[in-house]
Design a protein around this motif. Structure first.
Motif, PDB file in Angstrom:
ATOM      1  N   ASP A  48      44.739 -11.753 -37.150  1.00  0.00           N
ATOM      2  CA  ASP A  48      43.457 -12.445 -37.099  1.00  0.00           C
ATOM      3  C   ASP A  48      42.573 -11.724 -36.075  1.00  0.00           C
ATOM      4  O   ASP A  48      42.924 -11.606 -34.901  1.00  0.00           O
ATOM      5  CB  ASP A  48      43.677 -13.909 -36.687  1.00  0.00           C
ATOM      6  CG  ASP A  48      42.403 -14.735 -36.745  1.00  0.00           C
ATOM      7  OD1 ASP A  48      41.297 -14.168 -36.710  1.00  0.00           O
ATOM      8  OD2 ASP A  48      42.521 -15.981 -36.807  1.00  0.00           O
ATOM      9  N   GLY A  49      41.412 -11.270 -36.533  1.00  0.00           N
ATOM     10  CA  GLY A  49      40.516 -10.533 -35.652  1.00  0.00           C
ATOM     11  C   GLY A  49      39.952 -11.353 -34.512  1.00  0.00           C
ATOM     12  O   GLY A  49      39.394 -10.788 -33.561  1.00  0.00           O
ATOM     13  N   ARG A  50      40.079 -12.661 -34.587  1.00  0.00           N
ATOM     14  CA  ARG A  50      39.646 -13.503 -33.461  1.00  0.00           C
ATOM     15  C   ARG A  50      40.758 -13.666 -32.430  1.00  0.00           C
ATOM     16  O   ARG A  50      40.490 -14.088 -31.305  1.00  0.00           O
ATOM     17  CB  ARG A  50      39.185 -14.870 -33.973  1.00  0.00           C
ATOM     18  CG  ARG A  50      37.842 -14.842 -34.675  1.00  0.00           C
ATOM     19  CD  ARG A  50      37.423 -16.213 -35.159  1.00  0.00           C
ATOM     20  NE  ARG A  50      36.108 -16.183 -35.761  1.00  0.00           N
ATOM     21  CZ  ARG A  50      34.963 -16.451 -35.130  1.00  0.00           C
ATOM     22  NH1 ARG A  50      34.997 -16.767 -33.849  1.00  0.00           N
ATOM     23  NH2 ARG A  50      33.808 -16.395 -35.758  1.00  0.00           N
ATOM     24  N   ASP A  53      41.137  -9.050 -30.843  1.00  0.00           N
ATOM     25  CA  ASP A  53      39.785  -8.637 -31.236  1.00  0.00           C
ATOM     26  C   ASP A  53      39.589  -7.126 -31.093  1.00  0.00           C
ATOM     27  O   ASP A  53      38.647  -6.657 -30.451  1.00  0.00           O
ATOM     28  CB  ASP A  53      38.733  -9.410 -30.442  1.00  0.00           C
ATOM     29  CG  ASP A  53      38.965  -9.335 -28.933  1.00  0.00           C
ATOM     30  OD1 ASP A  53      40.088  -9.031 -28.511  1.00  0.00           O
ATOM     31  OD2 ASP A  53      38.012  -9.590 -28.173  1.00  0.00           O
ATOM     32  N   ARG A  59      44.237  -2.724 -34.639  1.00  0.00           N
ATOM     33  CA  ARG A  59      44.964  -4.002 -34.663  1.00  0.00           C
ATOM     34  C   ARG A  59      46.150  -3.919 -35.618  1.00  0.00           C
ATOM     35  O   ARG A  59      47.244  -4.385 -35.298  1.00  0.00           O
ATOM     36  CB  ARG A  59      44.009  -5.127 -35.085  1.00  0.00           C
ATOM     37  CG  ARG A  59      44.648  -6.509 -35.049  1.00  0.00           C
ATOM     38  CD  ARG A  59      43.612  -7.597 -35.196  1.00  0.00           C
ATOM     39  NE  ARG A  59      43.027  -7.688 -36.525  1.00  0.00           N
ATOM     40  CZ  ARG A  59      41.784  -7.344 -36.837  1.00  0.00           C
ATOM     41  NH1 ARG A  59      40.983  -6.855 -35.910  1.00  0.00           N
ATOM     42  NH2 ARG A  59      41.329  -7.468 -38.072  1.00  0.00           N
ATOM     43  N   SER A 148      37.335 -19.000 -29.398  1.00  0.00           N
ATOM     44  CA  SER A 148      37.106 -18.275 -30.644  1.00  0.00           C
ATOM     45  C   SER A 148      38.413 -18.046 -31.383  1.00  0.00           C
ATOM     46  O   SER A 148      38.457 -18.090 -32.613  1.00  0.00           O
ATOM     47  CB  SER A 148      36.448 -16.922 -30.345  1.00  0.00           C
ATOM     48  OG  SER A 148      36.369 -16.119 -31.511  1.00  0.00           O
ATOM     49  N   ALA A 149      39.507 -17.831 -30.638  1.00  0.00           N
ATOM     50  CA  ALA A 149      40.799 -17.518 -31.243  1.00  0.00           C
ATOM     51  C   ALA A 149      41.489 -18.737 -31.848  1.00  0.00           C
ATOM     52  O   ALA A 149      42.459 -18.580 -32.593  1.00  0.00           O
ATOM     53  CB  ALA A 149      41.719 -16.885 -30.195  1.00  0.00           C
ATOM     54  N   SER A 153      38.498 -19.717 -35.134  1.00  0.00           N
ATOM     55  CA  SER A 153      39.246 -19.155 -36.258  1.00  0.00           C
ATOM     56  C   SER A 153      39.398 -20.172 -37.381  1.00  0.00           C
ATOM     57  O   SER A 153      39.311 -19.820 -38.565  1.00  0.00           O
ATOM     58  CB  SER A 153      40.625 -18.689 -35.789  1.00  0.00           C
ATOM     59  OG  SER A 153      41.352 -18.119 -36.852  1.00  0.00           O
ATOM     60  N   GLN A 214      37.319 -11.744 -23.962  1.00  0.00           N
ATOM     61  CA  GLN A 214      36.937 -12.754 -24.942  1.00  0.00           C
ATOM     62  C   GLN A 214      36.069 -13.835 -24.302  1.00  0.00           C
ATOM     63  O   GLN A 214      35.183 -14.389 -24.951  1.00  0.00           O
ATOM     64  CB  GLN A 214      38.181 -13.369 -25.586  1.00  0.00           C
ATOM     65  CG  GLN A 214      38.949 -12.398 -26.470  1.00  0.00           C
ATOM     66  CD  GLN A 214      40.024 -13.067 -27.296  1.00  0.00           C
ATOM     67  OE1 GLN A 214      40.127 -14.287 -27.352  1.00  0.00           O
ATOM     68  NE2 GLN A 214      40.850 -12.261 -27.949  1.00  0.00           N
ATOM     69  N   LYS A 217      32.633 -12.208 -23.979  1.00  0.00           N
ATOM     70  CA  LYS A 217      31.975 -12.075 -25.283  1.00  0.00           C
ATOM     71  C   LYS A 217      31.349 -13.399 -25.720  1.00  0.00           C
ATOM     72  O   LYS A 217      30.409 -13.406 -26.523  1.00  0.00           O
ATOM     73  CB  LYS A 217      32.978 -11.600 -26.332  1.00  0.00           C
ATOM     74  CG  LYS A 217      33.310 -10.118 -26.226  1.00  0.00           C
ATOM     75  CD  LYS A 217      34.500  -9.731 -27.081  1.00  0.00           C
ATOM     76  CE  LYS A 217      34.235  -9.844 -28.551  1.00  0.00           C
ATOM     77  NZ  LYS A 217      35.368  -9.341 -29.362  1.00  0.00           N
TER      78      LYS A 217
END
Length: 354
Positions: A48-50, A53, A59, A148-149, A153, A214, A217
């Motif tokens: 998962d890109g979250r 990142d 990744r 965000s993760a 997500s 993160q 961001k």
């Protein structure tokens, strides 16, 4: 009978039009504690890109060539320790809450448990709501503080699933509940039971960590986040900052428990990799506190709603062992909400307000 069947189906369809589908979503757990299932879970989770990142190619190599192959056997052993006759606690507590919440909300709602990664899947839960033709869908991520993760997500996955539906019903999301009175009440009452039996000289509030990048961001202003005193209060510019929300949860609980400044600390656990994660780290704080003569510690994990690997094993066993090896005398973990009736009441509040 042949005449009645379409009539029953039509009535059911009309009734469904006015129902609300409620998808309660936790992070996820392997289907079993076997190495292949743990490897499968880790790959989905960490790709998962979250969560990680990094650009996709980096990744993919990191997860599939390094983390999943080498970490899976070790993680499988830990999951085997965590597993019970009912399976993974994170999953069966979720199933308990699903049943309890359904009974409490009544027939106007259809409650389904889903996991962001693995099973039961979000795809299956949302597809069931689509086929039923429900008027509204409420998605409730099981994460008290926004990240965000985690919450982000779940939002992204929901939108990815429904984007190709011909008819997209009204969809509402629950965002956070780190400051909900019943959330504070649960941990206060749970802690008071331990405080009535033992006298503690320190209190730790350990949250799941995140890479510092993160947090930065997430700073929409570009200059608010300092990873320091900027989290001393919640305000318009940091209202979605995970670190700030964790500190606010600690302040609310400390106030509710009547703790004095200097007798407690917010810490962060479960860091991965060499990049700096938000601090102070829980394991480092344990060493510091024991060195200062703190021998009886009550520890909370208010980033989790169900006891899982990070609470039962990491805090309850690994950190306890570290604490005792350093000379600590009494280490007690306050349990998570799990299948508490108060947790179900809290969820009902969130859903009714969505």
């Amino acid at each position: 009978m042949q005449v009645q069947e379409p009539q029953l189906s039509s009535k059911q369809s009309i009734a469904n039009h006015f129902k609300t589908g409620v998808l309660i979503v936790n992070l996820g757990t392997p289907d079993s504690p076997s190495t292949p299932d743990v490897r499968k879970y880790l790959r989905e989770f960490l790709m998962d890109g979250r969560v990680i990142d990094f650009p996709f190619v980096f990744r993919w190599m990191l997860v599939n060539l390094i983390i999943a192959p080498f970490r899976s056997p070790k993680s499988a052993k830990v999951y085997q320790e965590l597993w019970t006759d009912r399976g993974s606690p994170l999953k069966f507590y979720g199933e308990d809450v699903e049943r309890m919440l359904q009974a409490q909300l009544g027939t106007e709602y259809d409650v389904k448990l889903a996991m962001r990664y693995q099973n039961p899947s979000m795809d299956a839960g949302l597809e069931a709501f689509r086929k039923a033709g429900y008027k509204k869908i409420i998605v409730v991520p099981f994460f008290p503080q926004y990240a965000s993760a985690t919450t982000g997500s779940v939002y992204e996955k929901t939108m990815e699933i429904v984007k190709n539906w011909q008819i997209i019903p009204e969809i509402s999301f629950v965002n956070t509940f780190y400051d909900h009175p019943k959330f504070v009440q649960f941990f206060t009452e749970a802690a008071q039971q331990y405080m009535a039996k033992h006298e503690y000289d320190y209190f730790m509030f350990s949250y799941h960590g995140l890479p510092e990048r993160q947090i930065r961001k997430g700073d929409c202003t570009g200059n608010t986040c300092k990873l320091g005193s900027c989290c001393d209060t919640i305000h318009a510019m940091n209202q979605y900052c995970y670190r700030a929300q964790c500190h606010e949860t600690t302040r609310l609980l400390a106030k509710s428990l009547g703790l004095k400044e200097g007798d407690y600390m917010t810490t962060f656990q479960s860091r991965l990799g060499k990049d700096p994660w938000i601090q102070p780290y829980t394991d480092a704080t344990i060493k510091e506190m024991v060195a200062k003569g703190k021998k009886k510690i009550l520890v909370f994990s208010p980033a989790f709603v169900a006891d899982c690997l990070e609470t039962t094993i990491e805090i309850g066993e690994e950190y306890k062992e570290l604490f005792e090896e350093l000379g600590g005398e009494h280490w007690q973990l306050v349990e998570s909400l799990n299948n508490s009736p108060l947790w179900v009441d809290l969820l009902e509040d969130l859903i009714k307000k969505a």
